[in-house]
Scaffold this motif. Structure first.
Motif, short mmCIF file in Angstrom:
data_model
loop_
_atom_site.label_atom_id
_atom_site.label_comp_id
_atom_site.label_asym_id
_atom_site.label_seq_id
_atom_site.Cartn_x
_atom_site.Cartn_y
_atom_site.Cartn_z
N LYS A 24 0.83 -1.21 0.00
CA LYS A 24 0.00 0.00 0.00
C LYS A 24 0.86 1.26 0.00
O LYS A 24 0.58 2.21 -0.74
N ASP A 25 1.91 1.29 0.83
CA ASP A 25 2.78 2.47 0.90
C ASP A 25 3.47 2.72 -0.44
O ASP A 25 3.62 3.87 -0.86
N MET A 26 3.89 1.64 -1.09
CA MET A 26 4.56 1.79 -2.38
C MET A 26 3.59 2.32 -3.44
O MET A 26 3.95 3.18 -4.26
N LYS A 27 2.36 1.83 -3.42
CA LYS A 27 1.37 2.31 -4.38
C LYS A 27 1.09 3.80 -4.19
O LYS A 27 0.96 4.54 -5.17
N GLU A 28 1.01 4.24 -2.94
CA GLU A 28 0.78 5.66 -2.66
C GLU A 28 1.95 6.49 -3.15
O GLU A 28 1.77 7.57 -3.73
N ALA A 29 3.18 6.01 -2.90
CA ALA A 29 4.37 6.74 -3.34
C ALA A 29 4.44 6.83 -4.86
O ALA A 29 4.81 7.87 -5.42
N LEU A 30 4.06 5.75 -5.55
CA LEU A 30 4.07 5.75 -7.01
C LEU A 30 3.02 6.71 -7.56
O LEU A 30 3.25 7.40 -8.56
N LYS A 31 1.84 6.76 -6.91
CA LYS A 31 0.80 7.69 -7.34
C LYS A 31 1.27 9.13 -7.22
O LYS A 31 1.06 9.96 -8.11
N LYS A 32 1.95 9.44 -6.10
CA LYS A 32 2.48 10.79 -5.91
C LYS A 32 3.53 11.12 -6.95
O LYS A 32 3.56 12.22 -7.50
N LEU A 33 4.41 10.15 -7.23
CA LEU A 33 5.48 10.37 -8.20
C LEU A 33 4.90 10.60 -9.59
O LEU A 33 5.31 11.54 -10.30
N ILE A 34 3.95 9.77 -9.99
CA ILE A 34 3.33 9.93 -11.31
C ILE A 34 2.57 11.25 -11.39
O ILE A 34 2.58 11.93 -12.43
N GLY A 35 1.94 11.63 -10.27
CA GLY A 35 1.24 12.90 -10.23
C GLY A 35 2.18 14.08 -10.44
O GLY A 35 1.86 15.02 -11.20
N ARG A 36 3.35 14.04 -9.78
CA ARG A 36 4.33 15.12 -9.94
C ARG A 36 4.84 15.17 -11.38
O ARG A 36 5.02 16.24 -11.96
N MET A 37 5.11 13.99 -11.95
CA MET A 37 5.64 13.94 -13.33
C MET A 37 4.59 14.45 -14.32
O MET A 37 4.92 15.16 -15.27
N THR A 38 3.33 14.09 -14.09
CA THR A 38 2.27 14.57 -14.97
C THR A 38 2.11 16.08 -14.89
O THR A 38 1.90 16.76 -15.90
N PHE A 39 2.25 16.61 -13.67
CA PHE A 39 2.14 18.06 -13.47
C PHE A 39 3.27 18.80 -14.18
O PHE A 39 3.05 19.84 -14.80
N LEU A 40 4.48 18.24 -14.11
CA LEU A 40 5.63 18.87 -14.75
C LEU A 40 5.52 18.83 -16.28
O LEU A 40 5.97 19.75 -16.97
N LEU A 41 4.89 17.76 -16.77
CA LEU A 41 4.73 17.66 -18.23
C LEU A 41 3.63 18.58 -18.73
O LEU A 41 3.62 19.02 -19.86
#
Length: 312
Positions: free
Chosen positions: A295-312
């Motif tokens: 669960k913790d890893m899934k949350e961290a991946l969601k945050k990471l993908i969210g940041r990358m999507t925002f930057l793009l």
């Protein structure tokens, strides 16, 4: 044994998984896809752990190192295979073959050590929860990684350098998709007794001892978990080990399958196909195992993908 300079005199031919010309484009596309998935998956795991301070714990520290090792393992074997398929050229130089064999052994040994260290981490976390932060401090974690890396480098260099003492008669065929050390030694014309003994010792050391350590750790873990009266507490304790057990089963299970297939069949090509499981497929599946079951890893991946999507 006589020392000879082999590098200018000998080339090897990597026969790959199939000689059928019609299968080559399919294999190229398949393994390119596997390599890209492996690279992206493991990079995401590493970046997610680095970027989320909640994951700055010993368990995730080992997971990030395992992902880096998986990434390097795939890079050692797949790109050369893709180049050979694309150029329709099976040749690899002696120096290139020996270098590939050295790195393949290095990362295979390192993966065994990391899986053993991760089992010890879970053992301390479940059997000594109150002392976990004291025992599994960053100094010990760093020393475990450093010891694993140094011992793996020494092992890989020793086995690779011993090949320099062998004599090779001509351009030789290796029925594999990469320069696997045992196949290289089988191609030698001179006596390979010492080389084979060293390989058996290395296998027992990195495969046998680490696996025995994993078995011991989980025996103690099961014993401790069974003493927990709460069913929910038992489930929570076991759930922290689920991902690691899956990875261990996949890695050692496929490795054992290769050993069995090489023992029961005389076809080196079949052994090469079986080797795909623990040298390529395992490295691709590990990121999914750790992300989908955690669960913790899934949350961290969601945050990471969210940041990358925002930057793009």
């Amino acid at each position: 044994m006589r020392f000879t300079n082999q590098t200018a005199a000998t080339n090897f031919l990597l026969l790959g998984l199939s000689s059928d010309p019609e299968l080559q484009p399919v294999m190229f596309g398949l393994f390119l896809f596997i390599y890209l998935v492996t690279m992206i998956g493991n990079l995401f795991i590493i970046l997610a752990i680095i970027s989320d301070y909640h994951l700055h714990t010993p368990m995730y520290f080992f997971i990030s190192n395992l992902s880096l090792t998986d990434l390097c393992t795939s890079t050692t074997t797949i790109p050369k295979m893709l180049v050979n398929i694309q150029e329709q050229n099976l040749s690899i130089t002696f120096a290139g073959c020996l270098t590939q064999a050295c790195f393949a052994m290095l990362f295979a040994s390192l993966e065994c050590c990391l899986l053993g260290a991760m089992a010890y981490d879970r053992y301390v976390a479940i059997c000594y929860p109150l002392r976990y932060t004291v025992i599994m401090n960053w100094r010990l974690c760093s020393l475990l990684i450093l010891f694993s890396l140094i011992s793996s480098i020494v092992n890989a260099l020793l086995l690779s350098l011993m090949v320099l003492w062998l004599s090779f008669c001509k351009d030789l065929e290796i029925p594999h998709f990469f320069c696997e050390i045992t196949q290289v030694i089988k191609a030698a014309c001179s006596d390979t007794f010492i080389n084979n003994i060293l390989i058996y010792i290395a296998g027992l050391t990195f495969g046998g001892i680490t696996f025995a350590g994993i078995i011991f750790s989980y025996t103690e873990i099961v014993s401790s978990v069974l003493k927990i009266s709460s069913v929910q507490g038992r489930y929570k304790a076991f759930s922290t080990c689920g991902s690691h057990l899956s990875v261990v089963s996949l890695f050692y299970g496929t490795g054992l399958g290769v050993c069995i297939s090489s023992a029961v069949t005389d076809s080196p090509r079949m052994t090469a196909v079986a080797s795909v499981m623990y040298t390529i497929v395992t490295q691709m599946l590990n990121p999914f195992i750790y992300s989908l079951r955690n669960k913790d890893m899934k949350e961290a991946l969601k945050k990471l993908i969210g940041r990358m999507t925002f930057l793009l």
